[in-house]
Motif scaffolding. Sequence first.
Motif, PDB file in Angstrom:
ATOM      1  N   PRO A  41       0.777  -1.110   0.086  1.00 57.81           N
ATOM      2  CA  PRO A  41       0.047  -0.144  -0.213  1.00 57.81           C
ATOM      3  C   PRO A  41       0.829   1.135  -0.023  1.00 57.81           C
ATOM      4  CG  PRO A  41      -1.081  -1.604   1.708  1.00 57.81           C
ATOM      5  CD  PRO A  41       0.317  -2.214   0.923  1.00 57.81           C
ATOM      6  N   LEU A  44       2.053   1.826  -3.372  1.00 55.38           N
ATOM      7  CA  LEU A  44       1.058   2.403  -4.334  1.00 55.38           C
ATOM      8  C   LEU A  44       0.549   3.766  -4.177  1.00 55.38           C
ATOM      9  CD1 LEU A  44      -1.252  -0.936  -4.255  1.00 55.38           C
ATOM     10  CD2 LEU A  44       0.217   0.065  -6.138  1.00 55.38           C
ATOM     11  N   GLY A  45       0.906   4.189  -2.919  1.00 55.14           N
ATOM     12  CA  GLY A  45       0.398   5.620  -2.430  1.00 55.14           C
ATOM     13  C   GLY A  45       1.258   6.554  -3.292  1.00 55.14           C
ATOM     14  N   THR A  48      -0.697   6.607  -7.146  1.00 56.80           N
ATOM     15  CA  THR A  48      -2.129   6.644  -7.044  1.00 56.80           C
ATOM     16  C   THR A  48      -2.579   7.856  -5.847  1.00 56.80           C
ATOM     17  OG1 THR A  48      -2.795   5.278  -5.002  1.00 56.80           O
ATOM     18  CG2 THR A  48      -2.457   4.200  -7.306  1.00 56.80           C
ATOM     19  N   LEU A  50      -4.926   7.734  -3.736  1.00 58.03           N
ATOM     20  CA  LEU A  50      -5.674   7.433  -2.822  1.00 58.03           C
ATOM     21  C   LEU A  50      -4.805   7.491  -1.376  1.00 58.03           C
ATOM     22  CD1 LEU A  50      -7.042   4.172  -4.266  1.00 58.03           C
ATOM     23  CD2 LEU A  50      -8.253   6.269  -4.200  1.00 58.03           C
ATOM     24  N   THR A  54      -6.834   4.080   2.918  1.00 55.89           N
ATOM     25  CA  THR A  54      -7.497   3.494   1.922  1.00 55.89           C
ATOM     26  C   THR A  54      -6.958   2.459   0.884  1.00 55.89           C
ATOM     27  OG1 THR A  54      -8.763   5.768   1.362  1.00 55.89           O
ATOM     28  CG2 THR A  54      -8.847   4.032  -0.166  1.00 55.89           C
ATOM     29  N   LEU A  55      -5.797   2.672   0.727  1.00 50.14           N
ATOM     30  CA  LEU A  55      -4.563   1.567  -0.134  1.00 50.14           C
ATOM     31  C   LEU A  55      -4.806   0.344   0.882  1.00 50.14           C
ATOM     32  CD1 LEU A  55      -2.308   3.782  -1.747  1.00 50.14           C
ATOM     33  CD2 LEU A  55      -3.887   2.319  -2.944  1.00 50.14           C
ATOM     34  N   THR A  56      -4.428   0.603   2.312  1.00 45.05           N
ATOM     35  CA  THR A  56      -4.468  -0.492   3.116  1.00 45.05           C
ATOM     36  C   THR A  56      -5.690  -1.451   3.242  1.00 45.05           C
ATOM     37  OG1 THR A  56      -2.917   0.693   4.698  1.00 45.05           O
ATOM     38  CG2 THR A  56      -3.977  -1.182   5.612  1.00 45.05           C
ATOM     39  N   LEU A  58      -7.769  -1.445   0.744  1.00 42.70           N
ATOM     40  CA  LEU A  58      -7.974  -2.422  -0.530  1.00 42.70           C
ATOM     41  C   LEU A  58      -7.110  -3.483  -0.348  1.00 42.70           C
ATOM     42  CD1 LEU A  58      -8.033   0.664  -3.013  1.00 42.70           C
ATOM     43  CD2 LEU A  58      -9.890  -0.781  -2.310  1.00 42.70           C
ATOM     44  N   PHE A  59      -5.798  -3.479   0.130  1.00 39.72           N
ATOM     45  CA  PHE A  59      -4.853  -4.651   0.338  1.00 39.72           C
ATOM     46  C   PHE A  59      -5.612  -5.603   1.180  1.00 39.72           C
ATOM     47  CE2 PHE A  59      -1.531  -6.449   2.611  1.00 39.72           C
ATOM     48  CZ  PHE A  59      -0.693  -6.895   1.907  1.00 39.72           C
ATOM     49  N   SER A 168       6.600  -5.298  -3.374  1.00 40.28           N
ATOM     50  CA  SER A 168       6.557  -3.806  -2.979  1.00 40.28           C
ATOM     51  C   SER A 168       7.804  -3.371  -3.999  1.00 40.28           C
ATOM     52  CB  SER A 168       6.624  -3.287  -1.894  1.00 40.28           C
ATOM     53  OG  SER A 168       7.762  -3.849  -1.196  1.00 40.28           O
TER      54      SER A 168
END
Length: 224
Positions: A41, A44-45, A48, A50, A54-56, A58-59, A168
Amino acid sequence: MFRGYFFNRIIIYLAGLFLVSLGIVLCVKCGLGVSPISSVPYVLGYITPLTFGTLTMLFHFMNSFFQYILERKLINVKVLLQIPVAFLFGVVIDILKNAMSFEANGMGIKIILMILSILCTAFGMHLMLSMDLVQNPPDGTVNLIAHMMKRNIGTVKICYDVSMIILSIVIGYLSMSELIGFGVATLCSAIFVGKILAIFREHLSIKCKPYEKEQIIQRHKESR
């Protein structure tokens, strides 16, 4: 007494959720790399819009979906109940991250934050697993794999963390051609969270003894 038994379990479970979230945020704040469980996450931050929370979330959803595939059940209530837990994790992480506006200055402070992160994460996981309620999705994945392979949960946790680190790194290099969020805290978390969790699981019991639980359930039935 029966209601009190479950109320206490819920309170301890939520305390574990808070501690795991705190451990994740402390690892980010220490500036020595992020914890393996949040490495994907975090990377990805950067690519993106997000938030980290929020990414956590979704993960965590992806972990629940992975468990659903492994267990091969059309309707899996245990996994479906992880969805609100994932949502709660995302909210708590964003709140804690916004509340902790400080920057860690000095290697001593950074190391202290890293150690606190490892302890909070391991003990929080232990609390949540001990209450035997809804599992944190990544922990649920680790626990399911350990059960299916008949392996020590601490060992499986280490393997899971290492796989998240590798993923990652791949995402970081493919998207930005650089290493993001990887550092000494990442390695220490991958090595020691699983080991400390295994120690907690072996030597620190935090749930009712079987005969106490049976007595509570029996009294509840008699009172109805």
